[in-house]
Design a protein around this motif. Structure first.
Motif, PDB file in Angstrom:
ATOM      1  N   ILE A  81       0.846  -1.191   0.000  1.00 19.83           N
ATOM      2  CA  ILE A  81       0.000   0.000   0.000  1.00 19.83           C
ATOM      3  C   ILE A  81       0.885   1.247   0.000  1.00 19.83           C
ATOM      4  O   ILE A  81       1.826   1.382   0.772  1.00 19.83           O
ATOM      5  CB  ILE A  81      -0.916   0.001   1.242  1.00 19.83           C
ATOM      6  N   GLY A  82       0.572   2.161  -0.881  1.00 17.97           N
ATOM      7  CA  GLY A  82       1.353   3.381  -1.019  1.00 17.97           C
ATOM      8  C   GLY A  82       2.419   3.316  -2.083  1.00 17.97           C
ATOM      9  O   GLY A  82       3.072   4.319  -2.369  1.00 17.97           O
ATOM     10  N   HIS A  83       2.621   2.142  -2.686  1.00 21.84           N
ATOM     11  CA  HIS A  83       3.629   1.980  -3.739  1.00 21.84           C
ATOM     12  C   HIS A  83       2.984   1.765  -5.107  1.00 21.84           C
ATOM     13  O   HIS A  83       3.584   1.160  -5.994  1.00 21.84           O
ATOM     14  CB  HIS A  83       4.549   0.806  -3.415  1.00 21.84           C
ATOM     15  N   GLU A  84       1.786   2.267  -5.281  1.00 18.17           N
ATOM     16  CA  GLU A  84       1.098   2.071  -6.554  1.00 18.17           C
ATOM     17  C   GLU A  84       1.661   3.018  -7.625  1.00 18.17           C
ATOM     18  O   GLU A  84       1.935   4.195  -7.361  1.00 18.17           O
ATOM     19  CB  GLU A  84      -0.412   2.331  -6.397  1.00 18.17           C
ATOM     20  N   GLY A 131       9.514  -0.611 -12.148  1.00 16.43           N
ATOM     21  CA  GLY A 131       8.351   0.114 -11.662  1.00 16.43           C
ATOM     22  C   GLY A 131       7.356  -0.808 -10.970  1.00 16.43           C
ATOM     23  O   GLY A 131       7.577  -2.012 -10.824  1.00 16.43           O
ATOM     24  N   SER A 132       6.249  -0.240 -10.527  1.00 20.01           N
ATOM     25  CA  SER A 132       5.188  -1.012  -9.876  1.00 20.01           C
ATOM     26  C   SER A 132       3.872  -0.768 -10.602  1.00 20.01           C
ATOM     27  O   SER A 132       3.707   0.240 -11.296  1.00 20.01           O
ATOM     28  CB  SER A 132       5.063  -0.615  -8.403  1.00 20.01           C
ATOM     29  N   ASP A 133       2.926  -1.690 -10.434  1.00 22.50           N
ATOM     30  CA  ASP A 133       1.651  -1.579 -11.140  1.00 22.50           C
ATOM     31  C   ASP A 133       0.616  -0.863 -10.270  1.00 22.50           C
ATOM     32  O   ASP A 133       0.934  -0.279  -9.229  1.00 22.50           O
ATOM     33  CB  ASP A 133       1.173  -2.957 -11.584  1.00 22.50           C
ATOM     34  N   VAL A 134      -0.627  -0.934 -10.697  1.00 25.73           N
ATOM     35  CA  VAL A 134      -1.692  -0.197 -10.018  1.00 25.73           C
ATOM     36  C   VAL A 134      -1.996  -0.758  -8.633  1.00 25.73           C
ATOM     37  O   VAL A 134      -2.635  -0.084  -7.820  1.00 25.73           O
ATOM     38  CB  VAL A 134      -2.969  -0.211 -10.879  1.00 25.73           C
ATOM     39  N   LEU A 135      -1.562  -1.965  -8.349  1.00 26.96           N
ATOM     40  CA  LEU A 135      -1.785  -2.577  -7.033  1.00 26.96           C
ATOM     41  C   LEU A 135      -0.532  -2.572  -6.170  1.00 26.96           C
ATOM     42  O   LEU A 135      -0.525  -3.187  -5.103  1.00 26.96           O
ATOM     43  CB  LEU A 135      -2.298  -4.016  -7.195  1.00 26.96           C
ATOM     44  N   GLY A 136       0.519  -1.921  -6.626  1.00 27.16           N
ATOM     45  CA  GLY A 136       1.749  -1.863  -5.853  1.00 27.16           C
ATOM     46  C   GLY A 136       2.587  -3.122  -5.926  1.00 27.16           C
ATOM     47  O   GLY A 136       3.340  -3.425  -4.994  1.00 27.16           O
ATOM     48  N   SER A 305      -1.843  -6.874 -21.035  1.00 27.54           N
ATOM     49  CA  SER A 305      -3.252  -6.486 -20.957  1.00 27.54           C
ATOM     50  C   SER A 305      -3.492  -5.504 -19.814  1.00 27.54           C
ATOM     51  O   SER A 305      -4.189  -4.496 -19.977  1.00 27.54           O
ATOM     52  CB  SER A 305      -4.125  -7.736 -20.778  1.00 27.54           C
ATOM     53  N   ASP A 306      -2.925  -5.788 -18.638  1.00 33.02           N
ATOM     54  CA  ASP A 306      -3.093  -4.878 -17.498  1.00 33.02           C
ATOM     55  C   ASP A 306      -2.418  -3.532 -17.752  1.00 33.02           C
ATOM     56  O   ASP A 306      -2.950  -2.482 -17.389  1.00 33.02           O
ATOM     57  CB  ASP A 306      -2.522  -5.520 -16.230  1.00 33.02           C
ATOM     58  N   ALA A 307      -1.230  -3.572 -18.357  1.00 37.73           N
ATOM     59  CA  ALA A 307      -0.504  -2.329 -18.607  1.00 37.73           C
ATOM     60  C   ALA A 307      -1.188  -1.492 -19.678  1.00 37.73           C
ATOM     61  O   ALA A 307      -1.111  -0.257 -19.648  1.00 37.73           O
ATOM     62  CB  ALA A 307       0.928  -2.643 -19.020  1.00 37.73           C
ATOM     63  N   PRO A 315       2.986   4.627 -18.896  1.00 35.70           N
ATOM     64  CA  PRO A 315       3.421   3.879 -20.089  1.00 35.70           C
ATOM     65  C   PRO A 315       4.589   2.944 -19.826  1.00 35.70           C
ATOM     66  O   PRO A 315       4.824   2.025 -20.608  1.00 35.70           O
ATOM     67  CB  PRO A 315       3.812   4.984 -21.074  1.00 35.70           C
ATOM     68  N   TYR A 316       5.334   3.157 -18.736  1.00 38.39           N
ATOM     69  CA  TYR A 316       6.479   2.296 -18.439  1.00 38.39           C
ATOM     70  C   TYR A 316       6.059   0.873 -18.097  1.00 38.39           C
ATOM     71  O   TYR A 316       6.878  -0.055 -18.183  1.00 38.39           O
ATOM     72  CB  TYR A 316       7.288   2.872 -17.269  1.00 38.39           C
ATOM     73  N   MET A 317       4.804   0.666 -17.717  1.00 38.73           N
ATOM     74  CA  MET A 317       4.349  -0.668 -17.314  1.00 38.73           C
ATOM     75  C   MET A 317       4.349  -1.654 -18.473  1.00 38.73           C
ATOM     76  O   MET A 317       4.590  -2.854 -18.281  1.00 38.73           O
ATOM     77  CB  MET A 317       2.944  -0.590 -16.709  1.00 38.73           C
TER      78      MET A 317
END
Length: 350
Positions: A81-84, A131-136, A305-307, A315-317
């Motif tokens: 949490i907090g690393h999204e 990097g990290s995704d939308v869920l951290g 698909s998630d990125a 865009p880095y995802m």
């Protein structure tokens, strides 16, 4: 007259001639030494720079798939949490002003640079290499975890081609007649059903996951191999060495797998290598449209698909899984092309 001949006579000195030593004879003989088949294959394979590049890339990808998820403290499904949506940050390179965690946000009014690592003092020693995704979750760990799925699909494609597709084609081509007609009509029926329909039906019967993807590839991925094996069998089954073995009392199975198969095994290996990129792309496509590997498991297709959903904001995802997927498929194609040129140059004309 005799005096003129004597005046034109040539006088030979002792140093005008030298004996040929054994070393020069040995060198002359070494020029004509016949190389073994394996040595000839290595010499041809080394000359193909593309195949060498593909082989090195495949080895590196396999190594990273094995050790990549263990190179940091993050698990493939660890959510912080907090690393999204934190941009890539790599130790050492951050001091050079690249991969320092800074990302650019485009708004309707301005262009804003944000560094979430610097906004929170507790994140000063935090590093997400991809990097990290939308869920951290760490994209680096998930990318190499997804690469394992792609390599597993590649292994399944080779095993299915070699075991089932090769046997089916050899048996159909050798016996011919009604046996060949029935087997080829069955093959045409299976080939006439799109892969997406087969996968969808499997998902209705089975749960979405790696098992359904494996079965879908096993049901249709061997068709190309069987056709190549059948064509090679039709070409060789009337050759003199086959007729000689048949005259000596060899059974049909001995003729197929002991006499004919060793002569076409190189071509079949080449075809199986060419089928790997197609199988990897099939898995990635199915995962991209949402009927592949279920969450929280990761594959390169599901990561893309998630990125893709967050492409405008992060865009880095999408870059790491796309690059790994493209490099994997390209490397297998280059390796297969090099094997074709080294093992059977006549396959280039097919």
């Amino acid at each position: 007259m005799n005096q003129n001949i004597n005046e034109l006579s040539i006088e030979f000195l002792p140093n005008d001639f030298e004996f040929v030593d054994s070393a020069s004879k040995q060198d002359e003989q070494e020029v004509y030494v016949k190389l073994s088949n394996f040595s000839q294959f290595l010499n041809k394979f080394k000359k193909n720079k593309g195949s060498i590049f593909g082989l090195i890339c495949i080895i590196m990808i396999i190594i990273m798939a094995l050790i990549g998820p263990h190179l940091n403290e993050y698990g493939y499904n660890d959510q912080t949490i907090g690393h999204e949506l934190m941009a890539p940050r790599i130790p050492g390179l951050e001091k050079l002003g690249i991969f320092d965690g800074t990302q650019v946000m485009e708004t309707s009014t301005a262009r804003i640079e944000i560094n979430k690592y610097e906004q929170n003092p507790s994140n000063q020693n935090v590093y997400y290499w991809f990097g990290s995704d939308v869920l951290g979750r760490d994209i680096f760990t998930r990318t190499w975890e997804g690469t394992r799925i792609s390599l597993y699909i590649a292994l399944v494609a080779v095993v299915v081609d070699i075991i089932f597709g090769m046997s089916y084609g050899l048996i159909s081509g050798y016996f011919g007649g009604k046996v060949d007609m029935v087997m080829q009509r069955i093959l045409e029926i299976i080939n006439g059903i799109p892969n997406l329909v087969i996968v969808t039906l499997l998902i209705i019967v089975l749960k979405p996951g790696l098992l359904s993807i494996t079965i879908a590839i096993a049901l249709t991925g061997w068709i190309g191999m069987s056709r190549v094996a059948r064509a090679q069998m039709l070409k060789l089954k009337n050759q003199e060495f086959v007729l000689a073995a048949k005259t000596l009392g060899a059974s049909p199975w001995q003729l197929i797998f002991k006499e004919i198969l060793p002569n076409i095994f190189a071509q079949l290996i080449i075809m199986s290598m060419f089928s790997i990129p197609n199988a990897i792309f099939t898995e990635a496509f199915l995962a991209f449209i949402g009927i592949g590997i279920p969450m929280p498991l990761a594959s390169l297709g599901s990561l893309i698909s998630d990125a893709f959903k967050s492409f405008l904001t992060a865009p880095y995802m999408i870059i790491p899984p796309v690059l790994v997927l493209a490099l994997t498929m390209l490397s297998f194609n280059l390796l297969a092309d090099g094997l074709r040129d080294s093992l059977d140059p006549t396959m280039k004309e097919v």
